[in-house]
Design a protein around this motif. Structure first.
Motif, PDB file in Angstrom:
ATOM      1  N   ALA A 232       2.127  -7.269  -1.229  1.00 43.70           N
ATOM      2  CA  ALA A 232       1.268  -7.994  -2.176  1.00 43.70           C
ATOM      3  C   ALA A 232       1.637  -7.669  -3.616  1.00 43.70           C
ATOM      4  O   ALA A 232       1.646  -8.559  -4.481  1.00 43.70           O
ATOM      5  CB  ALA A 232      -0.194  -7.655  -1.909  1.00 43.70           C
ATOM      6  N   GLY A 233       1.952  -6.405  -3.896  1.00 42.47           N
ATOM      7  CA  GLY A 233       2.329  -6.012  -5.248  1.00 42.47           C
ATOM      8  C   GLY A 233       3.627  -6.640  -5.693  1.00 42.47           C
ATOM      9  O   GLY A 233       3.746  -7.111  -6.843  1.00 42.47           O
ATOM     10  N   GLU A 234       4.618  -6.670  -4.815  1.00 46.14           N
ATOM     11  CA  GLU A 234       5.900  -7.276  -5.158  1.00 46.14           C
ATOM     12  C   GLU A 234       5.749  -8.771  -5.398  1.00 46.14           C
ATOM     13  O   GLU A 234       6.303  -9.320  -6.366  1.00 46.14           O
ATOM     14  CB  GLU A 234       6.915  -7.010  -4.046  1.00 46.14           C
ATOM     15  N   ASN A 235       4.988  -9.445  -4.531  1.00 46.65           N
ATOM     16  CA  ASN A 235       4.820 -10.887  -4.681  1.00 46.65           C
ATOM     17  C   ASN A 235       3.984 -11.239  -5.913  1.00 46.65           C
ATOM     18  O   ASN A 235       4.260 -12.229  -6.602  1.00 46.65           O
ATOM     19  CB  ASN A 235       4.189 -11.477  -3.423  1.00 46.65           C
ATOM     20  N   THR A 236       2.987 -10.421  -6.193  1.00 49.69           N
ATOM     21  CA  THR A 236       2.194 -10.631  -7.401  1.00 49.69           C
ATOM     22  C   THR A 236       3.071 -10.484  -8.641  1.00 49.69           C
ATOM     23  O   THR A 236       3.008 -11.303  -9.568  1.00 49.69           O
ATOM     24  CB  THR A 236       1.024  -9.640  -7.456  1.00 49.69           C
ATOM     25  N   ALA A 237       3.893  -9.446  -8.657  1.00 52.65           N
ATOM     26  CA  ALA A 237       4.775  -9.221  -9.804  1.00 52.65           C
ATOM     27  C   ALA A 237       5.755 -10.371  -9.994  1.00 52.65           C
ATOM     28  O   ALA A 237       6.012 -10.806 -11.129  1.00 52.65           O
ATOM     29  CB  ALA A 237       5.528  -7.912  -9.626  1.00 52.65           C
ATOM     30  N   GLU A 238       6.302 -10.874  -8.899  1.00 48.34           N
ATOM     31  CA  GLU A 238       7.237 -11.998  -9.008  1.00 48.34           C
ATOM     32  C   GLU A 238       6.548 -13.225  -9.584  1.00 48.34           C
ATOM     33  O   GLU A 238       7.127 -13.957 -10.405  1.00 48.34           O
ATOM     34  CB  GLU A 238       7.830 -12.326  -7.635  1.00 48.34           C
ATOM     35  N   TYR A 239       5.313 -13.464  -9.171  1.00 47.88           N
ATOM     36  CA  TYR A 239       4.568 -14.594  -9.705  1.00 47.88           C
ATOM     37  C   TYR A 239       4.308 -14.419 -11.208  1.00 47.88           C
ATOM     38  O   TYR A 239       4.483 -15.356 -11.980  1.00 47.88           O
ATOM     39  CB  TYR A 239       3.257 -14.768  -8.939  1.00 47.88           C
ATOM     40  N   ILE A 240       3.905 -13.223 -11.588  1.00 44.15           N
ATOM     41  CA  ILE A 240       3.654 -12.963 -13.005  1.00 44.15           C
ATOM     42  C   ILE A 240       4.933 -13.155 -13.814  1.00 44.15           C
ATOM     43  O   ILE A 240       4.920 -13.770 -14.887  1.00 44.15           O
ATOM     44  CB  ILE A 240       3.086 -11.547 -13.190  1.00 44.15           C
TER      45      ILE A 240
ATOM     46  N   GLY B 187      -8.855   5.503   2.157  1.00 40.87           N
ATOM     47  CA  GLY B 187      -7.492   5.269   1.676  1.00 40.87           C
ATOM     48  C   GLY B 187      -7.226   3.788   1.677  1.00 40.87           C
ATOM     49  O   GLY B 187      -7.451   3.115   2.689  1.00 40.87           O
ATOM     50  N   SER B 188      -6.748   3.254   0.561  1.00 41.48           N
ATOM     51  CA  SER B 188      -6.649   1.801   0.402  1.00 41.48           C
ATOM     52  C   SER B 188      -5.210   1.353   0.197  1.00 41.48           C
ATOM     53  O   SER B 188      -4.271   2.155   0.207  1.00 41.48           O
ATOM     54  CB  SER B 188      -7.507   1.370  -0.795  1.00 41.48           C
ATOM     55  N   LEU B 189      -5.060   0.061  -0.038  1.00 45.44           N
ATOM     56  CA  LEU B 189      -3.757  -0.521  -0.358  1.00 45.44           C
ATOM     57  C   LEU B 189      -3.480  -0.524  -1.858  1.00 45.44           C
ATOM     58  O   LEU B 189      -2.397  -0.920  -2.296  1.00 45.44           O
ATOM     59  CB  LEU B 189      -3.677  -1.957   0.178  1.00 45.44           C
ATOM     60  N   VAL B 190      -4.434  -0.065  -2.667  1.00 45.17           N
ATOM     61  CA  VAL B 190      -4.364  -0.264  -4.113  1.00 45.17           C
ATOM     62  C   VAL B 190      -3.194   0.493  -4.751  1.00 45.17           C
ATOM     63  O   VAL B 190      -2.456  -0.060  -5.558  1.00 45.17           O
ATOM     64  CB  VAL B 190      -5.705   0.111  -4.777  1.00 45.17           C
ATOM     65  N   THR B 191      -3.014   1.764  -4.416  1.00 50.57           N
ATOM     66  CA  THR B 191      -1.935   2.526  -5.046  1.00 50.57           C
ATOM     67  C   THR B 191      -0.572   1.932  -4.702  1.00 50.57           C
ATOM     68  O   THR B 191       0.297   1.805  -5.575  1.00 50.57           O
ATOM     69  CB  THR B 191      -1.996   4.001  -4.631  1.00 50.57           C
ATOM     70  N   ALA B 192      -0.371   1.559  -3.442  1.00 51.20           N
ATOM     71  CA  ALA B 192       0.899   0.938  -3.058  1.00 51.20           C
ATOM     72  C   ALA B 192       1.106  -0.368  -3.810  1.00 51.20           C
ATOM     73  O   ALA B 192       2.223  -0.674  -4.262  1.00 51.20           O
ATOM     74  CB  ALA B 192       0.920   0.697  -1.551  1.00 51.20           C
TER      75      ALA B 192
ATOM     76  N   ALA C 109       1.660   8.665  10.713  1.00 50.48           N
ATOM     77  CA  ALA C 109       1.409   9.828   9.853  1.00 50.48           C
ATOM     78  C   ALA C 109       1.630   9.557   8.368  1.00 50.48           C
ATOM     79  O   ALA C 109       1.483  10.469   7.550  1.00 50.48           O
ATOM     80  CB  ALA C 109       2.303  10.989  10.297  1.00 50.48           C
ATOM     81  N   GLN C 110       1.958   8.325   8.008  1.00 45.03           N
ATOM     82  CA  GLN C 110       2.267   8.018   6.606  1.00 45.03           C
ATOM     83  C   GLN C 110       0.988   8.035   5.764  1.00 45.03           C
ATOM     84  O   GLN C 110       0.078   7.256   6.009  1.00 45.03           O
ATOM     85  CB  GLN C 110       2.930   6.648   6.512  1.00 45.03           C
ATOM     86  N   PRO C 111       0.928   8.897   4.754  1.00 44.23           N
ATOM     87  CA  PRO C 111      -0.258   8.925   3.889  1.00 44.23           C
ATOM     88  C   PRO C 111      -0.174   7.860   2.801  1.00 44.23           C
ATOM     89  O   PRO C 111       0.848   7.179   2.649  1.00 44.23           O
ATOM     90  CB  PRO C 111      -0.198  10.321   3.271  1.00 44.23           C
ATOM     91  N   ALA C 112      -1.241   7.732   2.046  1.00 47.27           N
ATOM     92  CA  ALA C 112      -1.194   6.864   0.859  1.00 47.27           C
ATOM     93  C   ALA C 112      -0.211   7.459  -0.140  1.00 47.27           C
ATOM     94  O   ALA C 112      -0.093   8.684  -0.272  1.00 47.27           O
ATOM     95  CB  ALA C 112      -2.579   6.758   0.232  1.00 47.27           C
ATOM     96  N   PRO C 113       0.517   6.613  -0.866  1.00 45.97           N
ATOM     97  CA  PRO C 113       1.487   7.128  -1.837  1.00 45.97           C
ATOM     98  C   PRO C 113       0.798   7.724  -3.054  1.00 45.97           C
ATOM     99  O   PRO C 113      -0.376   7.457  -3.328  1.00 45.97           O
ATOM    100  CB  PRO C 113       2.284   5.879  -2.227  1.00 45.97           C
ATOM    101  N   GLN C 114       1.535   8.517  -3.799  1.00 46.56           N
ATOM    102  CA  GLN C 114       1.092   8.963  -5.113  1.00 46.56           C
ATOM    103  C   GLN C 114       1.407   7.879  -6.131  1.00 46.56           C
ATOM    104  O   GLN C 114       2.388   7.145  -6.001  1.00 46.56           O
ATOM    105  CB  GLN C 114       1.815  10.261  -5.507  1.00 46.56           C
ATOM    106  N   ILE C 115       0.608   7.775  -7.151  1.00 46.95           N
ATOM    107  CA  ILE C 115       0.869   6.791  -8.186  1.00 46.95           C
ATOM    108  C   ILE C 115       2.085   7.221  -9.007  1.00 46.95           C
ATOM    109  O   ILE C 115       2.269   8.401  -9.316  1.00 46.95           O
ATOM    110  CB  ILE C 115      -0.365   6.603  -9.101  1.00 46.95           C
TER     111      ILE C 115
END
Length: 267
Positions: free
Chosen positions: A253-261, A83-88, A35-41
């Protein structure tokens, strides 16, 4: 006249192309069990540049991301995005970097790597969208710190039994073209598993993606998490996932991307 969206507290952004097929475009739904929806930005974390439907402003990022971005002569996903992975992804990345993301949708369900080659309608449309985003941000006085792409694609090529070597070759032809346009890194989300009754395996494509991330310095693997979703019951059909799965992959993916940056920036 409607006011343009103003990026809060920053005139510096990272520009991301969100590219690939349906699991980048987003087919997320909820169910009684999942039941978990996409998060809000998060406020100030991310914005969508709608190169096709509204190229004169920015929008706070919402799901379904890219729903309006259909081009008759290029990328057209119809009304398939749910609904995508983009906002998360954007929320997770922003929490670690503090730099807002401007996202450009460039994904098409069912697309093969063959349809993302230089000169094809999908890649040509992607490059037009990138150029329009850059011109708009420059006009608005917004500095682009980095230009990246997040890529998730390959299920269709697995369905067609493409070899790992062929997939790598076609990917590199696409990536060389993206580099020519100033895209600095390809952050890669590895595809998952087939969940149907036919004799199909995505192992060769997953191996190809692993090899690309090992061999090519600019290609960075940021999530392998889709591969665990079949065993967890988080696939809604043969190819796609419940929204919770997209959320989990997006966060990782967002956390790992941020760590790389941050590592590259010496932060």
């Amino acid at each position: 006249m409607e006011n343009k969206c103003v990026i809060k507290n920053s005139k510096t952004v990272d520009l991301f192309l969100f590219m690939g097929q349906s699991n980048m475009a987003g087919r997320g739904i909820v169910s009684e069990k999942w039941a978990q929806p996409a998060p809000q930005i998060m406020e100030g974390a991310g914005y969508e540049y709608r190169a096709i439907s509204a190229p004169d402003k920015l929008y706070p990022l919402t799901e379904p991301f890219g729903r309006q971005e259909n081009a008759e002569d290029g990328i057209n996903d119809g009304n398939m995005k749910t609904g995508s992975l983009v906002t998360a992804f954007v929320n997770a990345c922003y929490q670690k970097t503090g730099v807002p993301i401007v996202g450009v949708s460039a994904s098409k369900g069912g697309s093969s790597i063959l349809q993302w080659q230089p000169g094809t309608p999908y890649l040509s449309d992607t490059l037009r969208r990138l150029a329009k985003a850059r011109r708009f941000l420059e006009k608005e006085g917004i500095f682009i710190r980095h230009t990246f792409m997040l890529w998730c694609q390959g299920e269709t090529d697995g369905d067609h039994h493409m070899t790992a070597g062929d997939y790598q070759s076609y990917f590199m032809q696409m990536w060389e073209r993206m580099k020519m346009e100033g895209v600095e890194r390809c952050f890669l989300i590895r595809i998952g598993r087939y969940n149907g009754a036919e004799k199909i395996s995505y192992e060769d494509i997953r191996q190809a993606q692993e090899a690309l991330a090992q061999k090519i310095p600019e290609v960075v693997m940021v999530s392998r998490k889709f591969a665990e979703m079949k065993a967890r019951g988080l696939m809604k059909d043969e190819f796609h996932y419940y929204q919770q799965a997209y959320n989990e992959v997006g966060i990782q993916a967002g956390e790992n991307t941020a760590e790389y940056i941050r590592m590259e920036s010496g932060l």
